[in-house]
Design an enzyme around this catalytic site. Sequence first.
Site, PDB file in Angstrom:
ATOM      1  N   ILE A 152       0.834  -1.211   0.000  1.00 43.12           N
ATOM      2  CA  ILE A 152       0.000   0.000   0.000  1.00 43.12           C
ATOM      3  C   ILE A 152       0.869   1.261   0.000  1.00 43.12           C
ATOM      4  O   ILE A 152       0.589   2.220  -0.729  1.00 43.12           O
ATOM      5  CB  ILE A 152      -0.939   0.002   1.245  1.00 43.12           C
ATOM      6  CG1 ILE A 152      -1.863  -1.211   1.209  1.00 43.12           C
ATOM      7  CG2 ILE A 152      -1.749   1.293   1.295  1.00 43.12           C
ATOM      8  CD1 ILE A 152      -2.576  -1.512   2.536  1.00 43.12           C
ATOM      9  N   TYR A 203      -1.617  -8.720  16.451  1.00 45.06           N
ATOM     10  CA  TYR A 203      -1.899  -7.783  15.363  1.00 45.06           C
ATOM     11  C   TYR A 203      -3.109  -6.899  15.713  1.00 45.06           C
ATOM     12  O   TYR A 203      -3.024  -5.664  15.629  1.00 45.06           O
ATOM     13  CB  TYR A 203      -2.138  -8.538  14.048  1.00 45.06           C
ATOM     14  CG  TYR A 203      -2.314  -7.624  12.857  1.00 45.06           C
ATOM     15  CD1 TYR A 203      -1.221  -6.948  12.315  1.00 45.06           C
ATOM     16  CD2 TYR A 203      -3.563  -7.411  12.287  1.00 45.06           C
ATOM     17  CE1 TYR A 203      -1.378  -6.094  11.223  1.00 45.06           C
ATOM     18  CE2 TYR A 203      -3.722  -6.561  11.194  1.00 45.06           C
ATOM     19  CZ  TYR A 203      -2.628  -5.908  10.662  1.00 45.06           C
ATOM     20  OH  TYR A 203      -2.784  -5.059   9.585  1.00 45.06           O
ATOM     21  N   LEU A 218      12.086   1.057  11.846  1.00 44.91           N
ATOM     22  CA  LEU A 218      11.224   1.738  12.816  1.00 44.91           C
ATOM     23  C   LEU A 218      10.922   0.878  14.044  1.00 44.91           C
ATOM     24  O   LEU A 218      10.219   1.327  14.948  1.00 44.91           O
ATOM     25  CB  LEU A 218       9.924   2.191  12.142  1.00 44.91           C
ATOM     26  CG  LEU A 218      10.138   3.193  10.996  1.00 44.91           C
ATOM     27  CD1 LEU A 218       8.816   3.512  10.304  1.00 44.91           C
ATOM     28  CD2 LEU A 218      10.797   4.479  11.495  1.00 44.91           C
ATOM     29  N   LYS A 271      -3.090  -2.717  16.501  1.00 46.37           N
ATOM     30  CA  LYS A 271      -3.904  -1.742  15.756  1.00 46.37           C
ATOM     31  C   LYS A 271      -4.956  -1.085  16.668  1.00 46.37           C
ATOM     32  O   LYS A 271      -5.300   0.080  16.479  1.00 46.37           O
ATOM     33  CB  LYS A 271      -4.560  -2.419  14.550  1.00 46.37           C
ATOM     34  CG  LYS A 271      -3.564  -2.932  13.502  1.00 46.37           C
ATOM     35  CD  LYS A 271      -2.785  -1.809  12.818  1.00 46.37           C
ATOM     36  CE  LYS A 271      -1.973  -2.327  11.633  1.00 46.37           C
ATOM     37  NZ  LYS A 271      -1.251  -1.262  10.912  1.00 46.37           N
ATOM     38  N   SER A 301      -6.408  -0.726  10.998  1.00 43.81           N
ATOM     39  CA  SER A 301      -6.963  -1.917  10.326  1.00 43.81           C
ATOM     40  C   SER A 301      -8.352  -2.182  10.854  1.00 43.81           C
ATOM     41  O   SER A 301      -8.672  -1.827  11.998  1.00 43.81           O
ATOM     42  CB  SER A 301      -6.091  -3.136  10.614  1.00 43.81           C
ATOM     43  OG  SER A 301      -6.710  -4.304  10.099  1.00 43.81           O
ATOM     44  N   GLY A 326       4.264  -1.518   8.518  1.00 46.88           N
ATOM     45  CA  GLY A 326       3.631  -2.420   9.470  1.00 46.88           C
ATOM     46  C   GLY A 326       3.992  -3.855   9.185  1.00 46.88           C
ATOM     47  O   GLY A 326       4.469  -4.186   8.112  1.00 46.88           O
TER      48      GLY A 326
HETATM   49  P1  NAD Z   1       3.573  -4.873   2.952  1.00 45.08           P
HETATM   50  O1  NAD Z   1       4.249  -5.956   3.712  1.00 45.08           O
HETATM   51  O2  NAD Z   1       3.464  -5.005   1.483  1.00 45.08           O
HETATM   52  O3  NAD Z   1       4.216  -3.456   3.299  1.00 45.08           O
HETATM   53  C1  NAD Z   1       4.622  -3.112   4.602  1.00 45.08           C
HETATM   54  C2  NAD Z   1       5.903  -2.315   4.508  1.00 45.08           C
HETATM   55  O4  NAD Z   1       6.302  -1.947   5.837  1.00 45.08           O
HETATM   56  C3  NAD Z   1       7.077  -3.119   3.894  1.00 45.08           C
HETATM   57  O5  NAD Z   1       7.677  -2.430   2.831  1.00 45.08           O
HETATM   58  C4  NAD Z   1       8.009  -3.315   5.053  1.00 45.08           C
HETATM   59  O6  NAD Z   1       9.394  -3.394   4.685  1.00 45.08           O
HETATM   60  C5  NAD Z   1       7.715  -2.076   5.899  1.00 45.08           C
HETATM   61  N1  NAD Z   1       8.193  -2.305   7.253  1.00 45.08           N
HETATM   62  C6  NAD Z   1       8.029  -3.397   8.016  1.00 45.08           C
HETATM   63  N2  NAD Z   1       8.728  -3.310   9.140  1.00 45.08           N
HETATM   64  C7  NAD Z   1       9.371  -2.116   9.110  1.00 45.08           C
HETATM   65  C8  NAD Z   1      10.281  -1.487   9.991  1.00 45.08           C
HETATM   66  N3  NAD Z   1      10.683  -2.076  11.128  1.00 45.08           N
HETATM   67  N4  NAD Z   1      10.755  -0.266   9.654  1.00 45.08           N
HETATM   68  C9  NAD Z   1      10.374   0.319   8.485  1.00 45.08           C
HETATM   69  N5  NAD Z   1       9.534  -0.250   7.607  1.00 45.08           N
HETATM   70  C10 NAD Z   1       9.027  -1.467   7.913  1.00 45.08           C
HETATM   71  O7  NAD Z   1       2.119  -4.781   3.600  1.00 45.08           O
HETATM   72  P2  NAD Z   1       0.856  -3.851   3.271  1.00 45.08           P
HETATM   73  O8  NAD Z   1      -0.296  -4.765   3.145  1.00 45.08           O
HETATM   74  O9  NAD Z   1       1.137  -2.864   2.224  1.00 45.08           O
HETATM   75  O10 NAD Z   1       0.692  -3.131   4.688  1.00 45.08           O
HETATM   76  C11 NAD Z   1       0.764  -1.716   4.862  1.00 45.08           C
HETATM   77  C12 NAD Z   1       0.000  -1.351   6.116  1.00 45.08           C
HETATM   78  O11 NAD Z   1      -1.377  -1.680   5.957  1.00 45.08           O
HETATM   79  C13 NAD Z   1       0.451  -2.100   7.378  1.00 45.08           C
HETATM   80  O12 NAD Z   1       0.447  -1.197   8.461  1.00 45.08           O
HETATM   81  C14 NAD Z   1      -0.622  -3.142   7.561  1.00 45.08           C
HETATM   82  O13 NAD Z   1      -0.734  -3.547   8.899  1.00 45.08           O
HETATM   83  C15 NAD Z   1      -1.833  -2.385   7.074  1.00 45.08           C
HETATM   84  N6  NAD Z   1      -2.962  -3.210   6.680  1.00 45.08           N
HETATM   85  C16 NAD Z   1      -2.818  -4.127   5.672  1.00 45.08           C
HETATM   86  C17 NAD Z   1      -3.913  -4.893   5.317  1.00 45.08           C
HETATM   87  C18 NAD Z   1      -3.819  -5.930   4.230  1.00 45.08           C
HETATM   88  O14 NAD Z   1      -4.759  -6.719   4.099  1.00 45.08           O
HETATM   89  N7  NAD Z   1      -2.753  -5.951   3.437  1.00 45.08           N
HETATM   90  C19 NAD Z   1      -5.143  -4.722   5.963  1.00 45.08           C
HETATM   91  C20 NAD Z   1      -5.251  -3.760   6.984  1.00 45.08           C
HETATM   92  C21 NAD Z   1      -4.162  -3.013   7.328  1.00 45.08           C
END
Ligand code: NAD
Length: 255
Positions: free
Chosen positions: A14, A149, A43, A153, A112, A72
């Site tokens: 995202i 998780y 982070l 959130k 989330s 995340g």
């Molecule tokens: P993703 O794994 O594709 O992207 C997450 C990004 O966060 C990655 O690029 C990762 O390297 C980075 N990250 C992780 N740990 C880190 C750290 N310690 N320091 C810096 N960066 C770090 O996942 P996504 O689905 O794009 O998730 C993005 C956000 O959306 C997250 O917060 C996730 O919890 C939230 N979310 C996702 C969903 C889903 O279904 N994909 C649903 C609800 C919420």
Amino acid sequence: MKRTYVVTGAGSGIGKKTAELLKEQGHEVIGVDIKNSDIIADLSTPEGRNALPDLVAEKSGGSIDALIACAGVSAPAPITMAVNFFGTVATLEKLQPLLAKGTDPRVAVISSVASTFPYDGDLVELALSGDETATLKFAGAEEKAQLLYSSSKAALSRWIRRNSIKEEWAGSGILMNMIGPGLVETPMTKALIEDEEQMKGLKQMMPTPQGRFAQPEDVANLLIFLASPENSHMVGQMMYIDGGGEATVRGDTIW
Ligand code: NAD
């Protein structure tokens, strides 16, 4: 008008799509991630968090107009509290002074729909007390794993509700809001979507009346609106973007 955005989690999913769309719209984007990004910062650690303000100030010239916090993880381990709650809160607090110098400053955070699922109330309270060492130790108990998780959130959402209304945020013209995605097809959820058994359970917990899961672009467009000057009076709100899941499950229970 061209604006300067910081996007955390810009290396994947995202955050990556959000950064791409903002650049296509002509904005300056400073990506932050542990990989594939303008600023490489972990982070989950004090070093990564502490380095952030200077690194961002160097690239932005001393002010930013918006922060979109996407970084995340969803592991059944304490790292989930470290990144999703403490890493996000540290990012917000450490970049607040740069936002305060920006134009129409906005913050959009990814929480989330899982924040509405069962969570560990004691863990949430401990996280909100700010004691990271104690929180991560408590989070390490085996029986907590499946609630980490949703707890991370829930704590983050509560922190945003409490803080968005304060002098440093709304009182300084920095409007902070959050979103609650349902299932989004990203690298984070690839294995889950391929696992039929897990998906059966998830669909019961979180139905999708719209009939499809979200793509990163669906979510990115909402984040971009929340981080824009056109979002001019909303503070401390959660916007669910889940194809109707939250409305189905919680129905009339919140009013
Ligand atoms: P993703 O794994 O594709 O992207 C997450 C990004 O966060 C990655 O690029 C990762 O390297 C980075 N990250 C992780 N740990 C880190 C750290 N310690 N320091 C810096 N960066 C770090 O996942 P996504 O689905 O794009 O998730 C993005 C956000 O959306 C997250 O917060 C996730 O919890 C939230 N979310 C996702 C969903 C889903 O279904 N994909 C649903 C609800 C919420």
